[in-house]
Design a protein around this motif. Structure first.
Motif, PDB file in Angstrom:
ATOM      1  N   GLN A   1      -5.614  20.375   0.753  1.00  0.00           N
ATOM      2  CA  GLN A   1      -5.672  19.617  -0.492  1.00  0.00           C
ATOM      3  C   GLN A   1      -5.749  18.134  -0.161  1.00  0.00           C
ATOM      4  OE1 GLN A   1      -6.593  19.189  -3.879  1.00  0.00           O
ATOM      5  NE2 GLN A   1      -5.492  21.153  -3.894  1.00  0.00           N
ATOM      6  N   VAL A   2      -6.560  17.391  -0.927  1.00  0.00           N
ATOM      7  CA  VAL A   2      -6.728  15.954  -0.765  1.00  0.00           C
ATOM      8  C   VAL A   2      -6.298  15.267  -2.048  1.00  0.00           C
ATOM      9  CG1 VAL A   2      -8.350  14.075  -0.390  1.00  0.00           C
ATOM     10  CG2 VAL A   2      -8.576  16.204   0.911  1.00  0.00           C
ATOM     11  N   GLN A   3      -5.474  14.239  -1.906  1.00  0.00           N
ATOM     12  CA  GLN A   3      -5.099  13.391  -3.027  1.00  0.00           C
ATOM     13  C   GLN A   3      -5.639  11.989  -2.781  1.00  0.00           C
ATOM     14  OE1 GLN A   3      -2.222  15.006  -1.281  1.00  0.00           O
ATOM     15  NE2 GLN A   3      -2.949  16.801  -2.414  1.00  0.00           N
ATOM     16  N   LEU A   4      -6.168  11.364  -3.835  1.00  0.00           N
ATOM     17  CA  LEU A   4      -6.725  10.024  -3.759  1.00  0.00           C
ATOM     18  C   LEU A   4      -6.009   9.129  -4.758  1.00  0.00           C
ATOM     19  CD1 LEU A   4     -10.534  10.903  -3.736  1.00  0.00           C
ATOM     20  CD2 LEU A   4      -9.075  10.460  -1.754  1.00  0.00           C
ATOM     21  N   ILE A   5      -5.635   7.924  -4.324  1.00  0.00           N
ATOM     22  CA  ILE A   5      -4.960   6.961  -5.188  1.00  0.00           C
ATOM     23  C   ILE A   5      -5.643   5.608  -5.042  1.00  0.00           C
ATOM     24  CG2 ILE A   5      -2.813   5.798  -5.762  1.00  0.00           C
ATOM     25  CD1 ILE A   5      -1.295   8.165  -4.655  1.00  0.00           C
ATOM     26  N   GLU A   6      -6.141   5.088  -6.161  1.00  0.00           N
ATOM     27  CA  GLU A   6      -6.761   3.770  -6.178  1.00  0.00           C
ATOM     28  C   GLU A   6      -5.710   2.702  -6.464  1.00  0.00           C
ATOM     29  OE1 GLU A   6      -9.625   6.700  -8.281  1.00  0.00           O
ATOM     30  OE2 GLU A   6      -7.480   6.229  -8.287  1.00  0.00           O
ATOM     31  N   SER A   7      -5.933   1.503  -5.935  1.00  0.00           N
ATOM     32  CA  SER A   7      -5.069   0.369  -6.222  1.00  0.00           C
ATOM     33  C   SER A   7      -5.873  -0.914  -6.081  1.00  0.00           C
ATOM     34  CB  SER A   7      -3.850   0.341  -5.294  1.00  0.00           C
ATOM     35  OG  SER A   7      -4.247   0.203  -3.942  1.00  0.00           O
ATOM     36  N   GLY A   8      -5.311  -2.017  -6.547  1.00  0.00           N
ATOM     37  CA  GLY A   8      -5.936  -3.318  -6.395  1.00  0.00           C
ATOM     38  C   GLY A   8      -6.591  -3.866  -7.638  1.00  0.00           C
ATOM     39  N   GLY A   9      -6.619  -3.100  -8.718  1.00  0.00           N
ATOM     40  CA  GLY A   9      -7.205  -3.594  -9.947  1.00  0.00           C
ATOM     41  C   GLY A   9      -6.331  -4.642 -10.603  1.00  0.00           C
ATOM     42  N   GLY A  10      -6.881  -5.302 -11.627  1.00  0.00           N
ATOM     43  CA  GLY A  10      -6.146  -6.321 -12.336  1.00  0.00           C
ATOM     44  C   GLY A  10      -7.059  -7.175 -13.174  1.00  0.00           C
ATOM     45  N   LEU A  11      -6.530  -8.298 -13.635  1.00  0.00           N
ATOM     46  CA  LEU A  11      -7.260  -9.255 -14.459  1.00  0.00           C
ATOM     47  C   LEU A  11      -7.750 -10.400 -13.592  1.00  0.00           C
ATOM     48  CD1 LEU A  11      -8.116 -10.328 -17.275  1.00  0.00           C
ATOM     49  CD2 LEU A  11      -5.842 -11.387 -17.412  1.00  0.00           C
ATOM     50  N   VAL A  12      -9.034 -10.725 -13.695  1.00  0.00           N
ATOM     51  CA  VAL A  12      -9.624 -11.780 -12.880  1.00  0.00           C
ATOM     52  C   VAL A  12     -10.647 -12.543 -13.712  1.00  0.00           C
ATOM     53  CG1 VAL A  12     -11.438 -10.274 -11.960  1.00  0.00           C
ATOM     54  CG2 VAL A  12     -10.703 -12.279 -10.649  1.00  0.00           C
ATOM     55  N   GLN A  13     -10.799 -13.829 -13.417  1.00  0.00           N
ATOM     56  CA  GLN A  13     -11.798 -14.649 -14.098  1.00  0.00           C
ATOM     57  C   GLN A  13     -13.199 -14.336 -13.592  1.00  0.00           C
ATOM     58  OE1 GLN A  13     -11.566 -17.059 -16.461  1.00  0.00           O
ATOM     59  NE2 GLN A  13      -9.468 -17.835 -16.463  1.00  0.00           N
ATOM     60  N   ALA A  14     -14.196 -14.547 -14.445  1.00  0.00           N
ATOM     61  CA  ALA A  14     -15.578 -14.413 -14.020  1.00  0.00           C
ATOM     62  C   ALA A  14     -15.837 -15.284 -12.796  1.00  0.00           C
ATOM     63  CB  ALA A  14     -16.520 -14.798 -15.147  1.00  0.00           C
ATOM     64  N   ALA A  15     -16.647 -14.760 -11.878  1.00  0.00           N
ATOM     65  CA  ALA A  15     -16.979 -15.366 -10.590  1.00  0.00           C
ATOM     66  C   ALA A  15     -15.887 -15.169  -9.542  1.00  0.00           C
ATOM     67  CB  ALA A  15     -17.327 -16.832 -10.703  1.00  0.00           C
ATOM     68  N   GLY A  16     -14.790 -14.547  -9.904  1.00  0.00           N
ATOM     69  CA  GLY A  16     -13.724 -14.277  -8.955  1.00  0.00           C
ATOM     70  C   GLY A  16     -13.971 -13.014  -8.148  1.00  0.00           C
ATOM     71  N   SER A  17     -12.976 -12.636  -7.342  1.00  0.00           N
ATOM     72  CA  SER A  17     -13.092 -11.494  -6.442  1.00  0.00           C
ATOM     73  C   SER A  17     -11.867 -10.601  -6.526  1.00  0.00           C
ATOM     74  CB  SER A  17     -13.249 -11.961  -4.990  1.00  0.00           C
ATOM     75  OG  SER A  17     -14.427 -12.717  -4.809  1.00  0.00           O
ATOM     76  N   LEU A  18     -12.066  -9.326  -6.235  1.00  0.00           N
ATOM     77  CA  LEU A  18     -11.000  -8.349  -6.090  1.00  0.00           C
ATOM     78  C   LEU A  18     -11.372  -7.388  -4.976  1.00  0.00           C
ATOM     79  CD1 LEU A  18     -10.067  -7.195  -9.722  1.00  0.00           C
ATOM     80  CD2 LEU A  18      -8.589  -8.457  -8.145  1.00  0.00           C
ATOM     81  N   ARG A  19     -10.360  -6.834  -4.312  1.00  0.00           N
ATOM     82  CA  ARG A  19     -10.579  -5.759  -3.357  1.00  0.00           C
ATOM     83  C   ARG A  19      -9.794  -4.539  -3.797  1.00  0.00           C
ATOM     84  NH1 ARG A  19      -9.109  -5.333   3.085  1.00  0.00           N
ATOM     85  NH2 ARG A  19      -7.001  -5.139   2.185  1.00  0.00           N
TER      86      ARG A  19
END
Length: 124
Positions: A1-19
């Motif tokens: 069995q494989v479990q996947l968990i995403e993280s790193g989202g949030g609120l950011v201004q236009a032209a900004g970056s997220l990973r």
């Protein structure tokens, strides 16, 4: 069995970056293809990017909306996949999902395992 968990989202201004990060557990997925998809209210789930597993050709692929701005990468020793998102636009606002399958990557939703998603909101 494989479990996947995403993280790193949030609120950011236009032209900004997220990973974003996708952490896999249960087994090693180094030979699996991993894709990133996104979905906003009222729209179908959209292909963003994918990376091949060890032993497979077609190293990476990108959807039209992501190409040139987003970069997918993986660290197989840590069972992690990343999505670096630069030059973000309000149109990138969505829930982002990672998915894995024991085959070549595909732009369709034909993956075996899915995470629960992480919210990305880009403000003007």
């Amino acid at each position: 069995q494989v479990q996947l968990i995403e993280s790193g989202g949030g609120l950011v201004q236009a032209a900004g970056s997220l990973r974003l990060s996708c952490a896999a557990s249960g087994r090693t997925i180094s030979s699996y293809a991993v894709g990133w998809f996104r979905q906003s209210p009222g729209k179908e789930r959209e292909f963003v990017a994918a990376v091949a597993g060890i032993g497979w050709t077609g190293a990476t692929g990108y959807g039209d909306s992501a190409r040139g701005r987003f970069t997918i990468s993986r660290d197989n020793t840590e069972n992690l996949v990343y999505l670096q998102m630069n030059s973000l636009k309000p149109e990138d606002t969505a829930v982002y999902y990672c998915a894995a399958r024991r085959r070549t990557w595909t732009v369709s939703r034909q993956y075996d395992y899915w995470g629960q998603g992480t919210q990305v909101t880009v403000s003007s």
